[in-house]
Scaffold this motif. Sequence first.
Motif, PDB file in Angstrom:
ATOM      1  N   LEU B  39      -3.596  -6.216  -3.539  1.00 25.48           N
ATOM      2  CA  LEU B  39      -3.823  -4.760  -3.479  1.00 25.48           C
ATOM      3  C   LEU B  39      -2.631  -4.051  -2.832  1.00 25.48           C
ATOM      4  CD1 LEU B  39      -7.545  -4.683  -2.213  1.00 25.48           C
ATOM      5  CD2 LEU B  39      -6.685  -4.745  -4.564  1.00 25.48           C
ATOM      6  N   ARG B  40      -2.482  -2.776  -3.170  1.00 26.08           N
ATOM      7  CA  ARG B  40      -1.431  -1.952  -2.560  1.00 26.08           C
ATOM      8  C   ARG B  40      -1.891  -1.541  -1.169  1.00 26.08           C
ATOM      9  NH1 ARG B  40       0.346   1.820  -6.833  1.00 26.08           N
ATOM     10  NH2 ARG B  40      -1.703   2.729  -6.533  1.00 26.08           N
ATOM     11  N   VAL B  41      -1.118  -1.923  -0.163  1.00 27.39           N
ATOM     12  CA  VAL B  41      -1.510  -1.630   1.216  1.00 27.39           C
ATOM     13  C   VAL B  41      -0.329  -1.026   1.976  1.00 27.39           C
ATOM     14  CG1 VAL B  41      -3.161  -3.547   1.237  1.00 27.39           C
ATOM     15  CG2 VAL B  41      -0.853  -3.896   2.131  1.00 27.39           C
ATOM     16  N   GLY B  42      -0.624  -0.468   3.122  1.00 28.93           N
ATOM     17  CA  GLY B  42       0.403   0.020   4.018  1.00 28.93           C
ATOM     18  C   GLY B  42      -0.090  -0.128   5.446  1.00 28.93           C
ATOM     19  N   ILE B  43       0.856  -0.204   6.374  1.00 28.45           N
ATOM     20  CA  ILE B  43       0.485  -0.207   7.785  1.00 28.45           C
ATOM     21  C   ILE B  43       0.559   1.238   8.271  1.00 28.45           C
ATOM     22  CG2 ILE B  43       1.100  -1.005  10.104  1.00 28.45           C
ATOM     23  CD1 ILE B  43       0.195  -3.284   8.422  1.00 28.45           C
ATOM     24  N   LEU B  44      -0.511   1.690   8.921  1.00 28.98           N
ATOM     25  CA  LEU B  44      -0.520   3.072   9.414  1.00 28.98           C
ATOM     26  C   LEU B  44       0.735   3.311  10.253  1.00 28.98           C
ATOM     27  CD1 LEU B  44      -2.473   5.466   9.160  1.00 28.98           C
ATOM     28  CD2 LEU B  44      -3.397   4.837  11.395  1.00 28.98           C
ATOM     29  N   ASN B  45       1.490   4.349   9.890  1.00 29.84           N
ATOM     30  CA  ASN B  45       2.777   4.682  10.519  1.00 29.84           C
ATOM     31  C   ASN B  45       3.855   3.638  10.286  1.00 29.84           C
ATOM     32  OD1 ASN B  45       1.876   7.190  11.692  1.00 29.84           O
ATOM     33  ND2 ASN B  45       0.704   5.946  13.124  1.00 29.84           N
ATOM     34  N   GLY B  46       3.665   2.768   9.279  1.00 29.81           N
ATOM     35  CA  GLY B  46       4.655   1.715   9.007  1.00 29.81           C
ATOM     36  C   GLY B  46       4.984   1.625   7.526  1.00 29.81           C
ATOM     37  N   LYS B  47       5.343   0.419   7.100  1.00 31.31           N
ATOM     38  CA  LYS B  47       5.824   0.208   5.735  1.00 31.31           C
ATOM     39  C   LYS B  47       4.672   0.053   4.733  1.00 31.31           C
ATOM     40  CE  LYS B  47      10.395  -1.784   6.151  1.00 31.31           C
ATOM     41  NZ  LYS B  47      11.176  -3.005   5.858  1.00 31.31           N
ATOM     42  N   ILE B  48       5.029   0.092   3.463  1.00 36.01           N
ATOM     43  CA  ILE B  48       4.044  -0.131   2.416  1.00 36.01           C
ATOM     44  C   ILE B  48       4.424  -1.345   1.562  1.00 36.01           C
ATOM     45  CG2 ILE B  48       3.349   2.288   2.317  1.00 36.01           C
ATOM     46  CD1 ILE B  48       4.984   2.774  -0.066  1.00 36.01           C
ATOM     47  N   GLY B  49       3.450  -1.911   0.896  1.00 36.23           N
ATOM     48  CA  GLY B  49       3.704  -3.088   0.066  1.00 36.23           C
ATOM     49  C   GLY B  49       2.390  -3.608  -0.485  1.00 36.23           C
ATOM     50  N   GLU B  50       2.198  -4.919  -0.415  1.00 36.97           N
ATOM     51  CA  GLU B  50       0.994  -5.514  -0.988  1.00 36.97           C
ATOM     52  C   GLU B  50       0.345  -6.475   0.006  1.00 36.97           C
ATOM     53  OE1 GLU B  50       2.834  -7.347  -4.378  1.00 36.97           O
ATOM     54  OE2 GLU B  50       2.382  -5.604  -5.652  1.00 36.97           O
ATOM     55  N   GLY B  51      -0.926  -6.750  -0.250  1.00 33.69           N
ATOM     56  CA  GLY B  51      -1.641  -7.711   0.572  1.00 33.69           C
ATOM     57  C   GLY B  51      -2.741  -8.350  -0.266  1.00 33.69           C
ATOM     58  N   VAL B  52      -3.185  -9.509   0.167  1.00 33.96           N
ATOM     59  CA  VAL B  52      -4.207 -10.242  -0.580  1.00 33.96           C
ATOM     60  C   VAL B  52      -5.583  -9.922   0.000  1.00 33.96           C
ATOM     61  CG1 VAL B  52      -5.014 -12.533  -1.274  1.00 33.96           C
ATOM     62  CG2 VAL B  52      -2.548 -12.058  -1.119  1.00 33.96           C
ATOM     63  N   TYR B  53      -6.521  -9.697  -0.878  1.00 34.04           N
ATOM     64  CA  TYR B  53      -7.868  -9.263  -0.492  1.00 34.04           C
ATOM     65  C   TYR B  53      -8.791 -10.466  -0.323  1.00 34.04           C
ATOM     66  CZ  TYR B  53     -12.571  -7.342  -1.267  1.00 34.04           C
ATOM     67  OH  TYR B  53     -13.897  -7.025  -1.183  1.00 34.04           O
ATOM     68  N   GLU B  54      -9.445 -10.493   0.802  1.00 34.10           N
ATOM     69  CA  GLU B  54     -10.461 -11.514   1.066  1.00 34.10           C
ATOM     70  C   GLU B  54     -11.797 -10.779   1.134  1.00 34.10           C
ATOM     71  OE1 GLU B  54      -9.245 -14.606   1.380  1.00 34.10           O
ATOM     72  OE2 GLU B  54     -11.177 -15.614   1.695  1.00 34.10           O
ATOM     73  N   SER B  55     -12.700 -11.091   0.196  1.00 30.18           N
ATOM     74  CA  SER B  55     -13.942 -10.315   0.142  1.00 30.18           C
ATOM     75  C   SER B  55     -14.872 -10.690   1.298  1.00 30.18           C
ATOM     76  CB  SER B  55     -14.617 -10.507  -1.221  1.00 30.18           C
ATOM     77  OG  SER B  55     -14.695 -11.861  -1.544  1.00 30.18           O
ATOM     78  N   PRO B  56     -15.807  -9.814   1.613  1.00 35.26           N
ATOM     79  CA  PRO B  56     -16.689 -10.082   2.758  1.00 35.26           C
ATOM     80  C   PRO B  56     -17.614 -11.255   2.465  1.00 35.26           C
ATOM     81  CG  PRO B  56     -17.372  -8.071   1.593  1.00 35.26           C
ATOM     82  CD  PRO B  56     -16.120  -8.548   0.930  1.00 35.26           C
ATOM     83  N   SER B  57     -18.007 -11.954   3.509  1.00 36.29           N
ATOM     84  CA  SER B  57     -19.014 -13.002   3.349  1.00 36.29           C
ATOM     85  C   SER B  57     -20.189 -12.666   4.266  1.00 36.29           C
ATOM     86  CB  SER B  57     -18.428 -14.359   3.700  1.00 36.29           C
ATOM     87  OG  SER B  57     -18.104 -14.385   5.081  1.00 36.29           O
ATOM     88  N   GLU B  58     -21.157 -13.529   4.298  1.00 33.68           N
ATOM     89  CA  GLU B  58     -22.359 -13.205   5.084  1.00 33.68           C
ATOM     90  C   GLU B  58     -22.058 -12.962   6.558  1.00 33.68           C
ATOM     91  OE1 GLU B  58     -25.759 -15.821   4.709  1.00 33.68           O
ATOM     92  OE2 GLU B  58     -25.726 -15.505   2.530  1.00 33.68           O
ATOM     93  N   ASP B  59     -21.102 -13.722   7.098  1.00 28.85           N
ATOM     94  CA  ASP B  59     -20.887 -13.636   8.545  1.00 28.85           C
ATOM     95  C   ASP B  59     -19.645 -12.849   8.969  1.00 28.85           C
ATOM     96  OD1 ASP B  59     -19.257 -15.480   7.416  1.00 28.85           O
ATOM     97  OD2 ASP B  59     -19.418 -16.961   9.034  1.00 28.85           O
ATOM     98  N   ARG B  60     -18.896 -12.278   8.008  1.00 23.14           N
ATOM     99  CA  ARG B  60     -17.764 -11.434   8.434  1.00 23.14           C
ATOM    100  C   ARG B  60     -17.418 -10.406   7.351  1.00 23.14           C
ATOM    101  NH1 ARG B  60     -14.600 -12.577   4.972  1.00 23.14           N
ATOM    102  NH2 ARG B  60     -14.268 -14.644   4.106  1.00 23.14           N
ATOM    103  N   ALA B  61     -16.736  -9.349   7.810  1.00 23.45           N
ATOM    104  CA  ALA B  61     -16.319  -8.267   6.898  1.00 23.45           C
ATOM    105  C   ALA B  61     -15.142  -8.730   6.052  1.00 23.45           C
ATOM    106  CB  ALA B  61     -15.926  -7.037   7.716  1.00 23.45           C
TER     107      ALA B  61
END
Lengths: 239, 239
Positions: B39-61
Amino acid sequence: MNIILLDSKNTLGDGLYGLTLRQQTHISKVIKAQQGDVLRVGILNGKIGEGVYESPSEDRAGYIHSLNLSSLPPEPLPMVLVMALPRPNMLKRTLQNITAMGVKDLYLIHSAKVEKSYWQSPVLQTESIQQCLLEGLEQAKDTVMPNWSLIPRFRPFVEDQLPDILKDKVGLLAHPYLSKRCPIDIQQPCVLALGPEGGWNEFEVSKWHEAGMESVHLGDRILKVETVVPVLLSRLYPA
Amino acid sequence: MNIILLDSKNTLGDGLYGLTLRQQTHISKVIKAQQGDVLRVGILNGKIGEGVYESPSEDRAGYIHSLNLSSLPPEPLPMVLVMALPRPNMLKRTLQNITAMGVKDLYLIHSAKVEKSYWQSPVLQTESIQQCLLEGLEQAKDTVMPNWSLIPRFRPFVEDQLPDILKDKVGLLAHPYLSKRCPIDIQQPCVLALGPEGGWNEFEVSKWHEAGMESVHLGDRILKVETVVPVLLSRLYPA
């Protein structure tokens, strides 16, 4: 409502013009005008100036008389706007803003990324569109109603109608990819085609290009349709 | 939401960033991303780029990992916007649009024609304003939160704060009367002061002028605040 637009349909003869319910409400509640006050008025599709307000009485509605129409409405933008049909909740505002900025030729067109259901929206009924355009005129102190058409089929428009519309005009396709920077203050008439959220698809872009339109971009920022419209019109034709 | 903005406050260590509920909802419902999607992501007040998405499971977001941040956010506008506080129902949209267009310094100021009640609006609570600005960044794929201040008293701001803010900048007062045409593509930093519906009053105009601001107009058409903002920013700094 920065001008009271008088429609010759509502003439009472002898230079008197009846007020619509909307106008009467605005005059009474917002302007709070008194009998005899001079108000800023315009004739729909005509000149602008002033007129004297006659407040309603028990047996008749309010009206305007003694018109003094000395000015032309503001200059129109020398352009044709072809716009992918926006989602219904954006349409009213967009129509108002387009009109307030001076667009006089508008086509709302289908595109692959326009949801088919948008074409069923009650906002697309003639009276509803006319009302939005009227509010845009009232905002901008303009009198000249835009011409508009709904184009539910993309291809026949671009293939058959566009060549005539484009004659003697610059053709600009707002499309962020592989394109040059959108020009500024262009000083010549144009046809501007503005895509849906998500943009034109490849087939559509190729059809626009075949018809003689050139892709232009607005930089890295993705803006909402409601923002892109004033941004584009303002840079092409700064007032 | 055209970018997922990751806040270092939500880091889980080891380069993992937890998703907020809004982000998770957008990823699940709109993007419809699957586990492992990039997914296209950015760090608040920082750079932009991409990151890999890990979907939520029963015990964590859900979270994002394996960030590859290669680009800078889009250029900011080199300007300070001082704007009469808009009516609350226009404020959210205006804040979003201002931010999406790249304004990084914003003052919302009182003026004689701003109703006092506007200052009591819940939209002015810090979290509400921050939320509007965040949505503007997400719209424009930007990461840099604007600085903003509320200025409930006009005079001390214009007399005491403005001179420092105005240093080495052009000062432009949007004011339709007795003024020159607003310049285009100005290529230098500015302070732009934008009045309320109905405009600045005479005292205010004289105070702006004393401080070194010059009146500029946008032609005959009266536009809504929500339209004037993109119109002005686009002509001063076309992207």
